[in-house]
Design an enzyme around this catalytic site. Structure first.
Site, PDB file in Angstrom:
ATOM      1  CG  HIS A 112      15.146 -18.785  -1.731  1.00  0.00           C
ATOM      2  ND1 HIS A 112      15.762 -18.425   0.119  1.00  0.00           N
ATOM      3  CD2 HIS A 112      13.537 -17.803  -0.958  1.00  0.00           C
ATOM      4  CE1 HIS A 112      14.758 -17.858   1.015  1.00  0.00           C
ATOM      5  NE2 HIS A 112      14.214 -17.824   0.259  1.00  0.00           N
ATOM      6  NE  ARG A 121       6.094 -26.717   3.168  1.00  0.00           N
ATOM      7  CZ  ARG A 121       6.940 -25.683   2.609  1.00  0.00           C
ATOM      8  NH1 ARG A 121       6.290 -24.561   4.008  1.00  0.00           N
ATOM      9  NH2 ARG A 121       7.237 -25.422   1.312  1.00  0.00           N
ATOM     10  CD  GLU A 177      15.049 -13.595   1.776  1.00  0.00           C
ATOM     11  OE1 GLU A 177      14.132 -12.411   1.073  1.00  0.00           O
ATOM     12  OE2 GLU A 177      14.105 -14.413   2.158  1.00  0.00           O
ATOM     13  CG  ASP A 211      13.196  -7.941   0.843  1.00  0.00           C
ATOM     14  OD1 ASP A 211      12.833  -7.832   1.572  1.00  0.00           O
ATOM     15  OD2 ASP A 211      12.394  -9.686   1.234  1.00  0.00           O
ATOM     16  CD  GLN A 218      10.258 -14.265   6.651  1.00  0.00           C
ATOM     17  OE1 GLN A 218      11.466 -13.496   6.662  1.00  0.00           O
ATOM     18  NE2 GLN A 218      10.164 -14.400   5.242  1.00  0.00           N
ATOM     19  CE  LYS A 231      11.076 -11.530   3.154  1.00  0.00           C
ATOM     20  NZ  LYS A 231      11.724 -12.355   2.726  1.00  0.00           N
TER      21      LYS A 231
END
Lengths: 386, 386
Positions: A112, A121, A177, A211, A218, A231
């Site tokens: 993950h 990135r 999640e 989650d 976010q 969250k």
């Protein structure tokens, strides 16, 4: 598995899941079946598992063993009191099983973390420099953790529009999640680190944990202090807590750790568990993963969490972070499955998803099968409402 | 101010600070002085303020008014029971006044955020893009919040050495953070945002709050999910909670907000307070700051925290983040005062500090003086032990 249930006029109490039935442990205790264990029946007449868990690992283990005896041989031992102590699960309402003190969310699923790194990135190293040195974690919100079955309201919040300006609207990137949650059953005092080889003593049991995440909220809020409103609108935990010792038959080695972690994170034995995990979106199984994919073990999480002296309380929850496998269909979030919305997922009914729609139901299941005999963990399910 | 105290054989109970004395509210209630208010005296016989706070703002306000009457005119009303109800503070032990559900730490001090930005991102904009759009925050650890006076053990953890390799050792960059903490006195349900003009109804009172920080641990761990072990080894709160309504005489306008925040963050009136803040390092006052320097108001923090549906519980703590002024001697942390260790601070005894040494005592004090009459908040103090 232990949980909290109510039925008819009976107020919330501790139960033990047994197939289609729930064993009412207060009644079992009042009838004297736990007498050899010298336990006050009132610990089972509570609306949370905390007082029971606080009796300590040895006592909880003894209760589990005694329950095993009582339920063996087609419940012969309980035949005369069957209707008093075994409640059909369909009659019961399930409650959040634990009073949660603090909730910590780790980031221990390395696939993950790699996927998220590659998405956000693309030109850098997918893992940040600290990832293989410590189980990275952050504090989450305990108040908004709900029991499986509770609807999840789509959150609104600040998100960036196409012109990179913040606007207030419902999240358009609602995600799940896939995680496991450790339920802490033993307190550790402030200022005293838990040595890694004692860390598992602090685990009462495991839940499945979703989650829920609003990726657009976010993304705009999380620098520099981490996730917050993306969250804390809700997390879901299974109603049933699997006692930790039941996982012993599927204990296994985790991935090799390079570089070798610092001594306080070096256990003397294997600390991973072969638990198969599934995510169902409505009627389709869209993810199959495994707890073995975690980079950091449960014991390493606890040793790290307390190494600075941070204390643990009975009822704390330590979640693992999203547990993904290396391939897309083993991904524990839609962020990964849809590669941040760029590769929509097609469901069996022909519809597609990048993120969750109102009305979608997400159900996570887990099981292990040490010798071909399948044992389930409690499932966690929730439906999105607009 | 309200707090929890014990003395002699009397177990922890609710008290009201009155100069050098503490008014024992259980005894006051049992003696009938609160009879007109119809309050069960048992709410004052608790080891935390939560049951009292949960009575609601109107009742708490009525209790405060009644206490004011009883203590007026040299306590004439209490003369006959003086020794029963007024306990000399030096006889008392003070306890953490609140059972804390969740603890949230904001980043609402704009001068602090600018200083940190200039220290760690000297070439970029000192404030990140989201800062003026929302009160940025993260979840902290509730379990390790201790009452004023509790020693703070220097944490150990992973820090980068001169070769940029992680090693395990005691933090060499232990710091304080000067903050105020809101103690929540009213619950908000999951899924229901608190409108900004109702937000202050959720505040029971204020404490001084020291969010101790290990900068070297924090620096290595905090990407990508925010602070964790660099913070959660301990935070200190004052033993006394100032009821929020007592701040009304020093309500004032905050800094102008550009750009104008989204509507859910626009209050209809001023929401800042002119509270003077001091930090004492051993015997020297090294910081004078003011709550007016906060960019975001208390009401904006609460409106933002709940806008996604996140629920609040009685006893939650929302801390402001470090409250610094624009100049170095108004800085609420040593990180800023010593500019990340590059400009050591010289104390009156001739010693210098970049960060805290073992044995150092940090004391934060706060007061306001609406009409020249100085009113104190409860101080928060703690000494570093190795």
């Amino acid at each position: 598995m232990y949980g909290i249930f109510s039925y008819d006029i009976a107020s919330p109490r501790v139960g033990y899941r047994h197939g289609d039935f729930i064993l009412d442990l207060e009644t079992v205790a009042l009838l004297g079946y736990f007498n050899p264990l010298n336990i006050n029946p009132s610990v089972f007449a509570q609306p949370v598992l905390n007082p029971f868990m606080a009796l300590g690992r040895a006592t909880c283990r003894a209760v589990s063993n005694r329950i095993g005896e009582l339920l063996a041989n087609n419940e012969d031992a309980l035949r005369e009191v069957h209707d008093q102590v075994l409640i059909r699960a369909t009659r019961a309402t399930l409650h959040r099983p634990v009073h949660i003190g603090d909730y910590t969310d780790f980031y221990a699923g390395i696939h993950h973390a790699e996927h998220v790194g590659r998405i956000f990135r693309p030109d850098g190293d997918p893992l940040l420099a600290n990832y293989r040195h410590m189980p990275v974690a952050y504090h989450g919100r305990a108040s908004s953790i709900v029991v499986s079955g509770t609807p999840i309201r789509r959150p609104s919040g600040q998100v960036l529009n196409a012109d990179k300006q913040p606007e207030f609207r419902p999240s358009a990137a609602l995600d799940f999640e896939l995680e496991l949650g450790l339920v802490i059953g033993k307190a550790s005092p402030l200022g005293q680190p838990v040595p890694i080889d004692e860390a598992e003593d602090y685990i009462f049991g495991l839940v499945l944990f979703n989650d829920w995440s609003a990726r657009d909220i976010q993304r705009w809020e999380y620098q520099p202090l981490g996730p917050f409103l993306g969250k804390n609108f809700g997390s879901s935990m299974s109603a049933w807590v699997l006692p930790f010792h039941e996982l012993e038959p599927v204990r296994c080695a985790g991935p090799e750790q390079h570089p070798r972690p610092l001594p306080y994170l070096q256990p003397s034995g294997p600390g991973h568990f072969d638990i198969r995990l599934e995510v169902w979106l409505n009627d389709a199984c869209i993810t199959r993963s495994n707890a073995r994919y975690l980079y950091w073990s449960f014991a390493q999480m606890i040793a790290h969490h307390t190494v600075n002296g941070c204390n643990l309380n009975v009822g704390d929850i330590l979640a693992t972070g999203t547990i993904s496998g290396p391939t897309p269909d083993e991904s524990g979030s839609l962020l990964e499955q849809s590669w941040n919305g760029t590769r929509p997922l097609t469901l069996p009914d022909g519809s597609t998803r990048t993120f969750l729609l109102d009305g979608d139901r997400v159900t996570m299941r887990a099981f292990f099968a040490p010798d071909g005999h399948r044992q389930e963990l409690g499932e966690v399910t929730g439906r999105i409402v607009g």
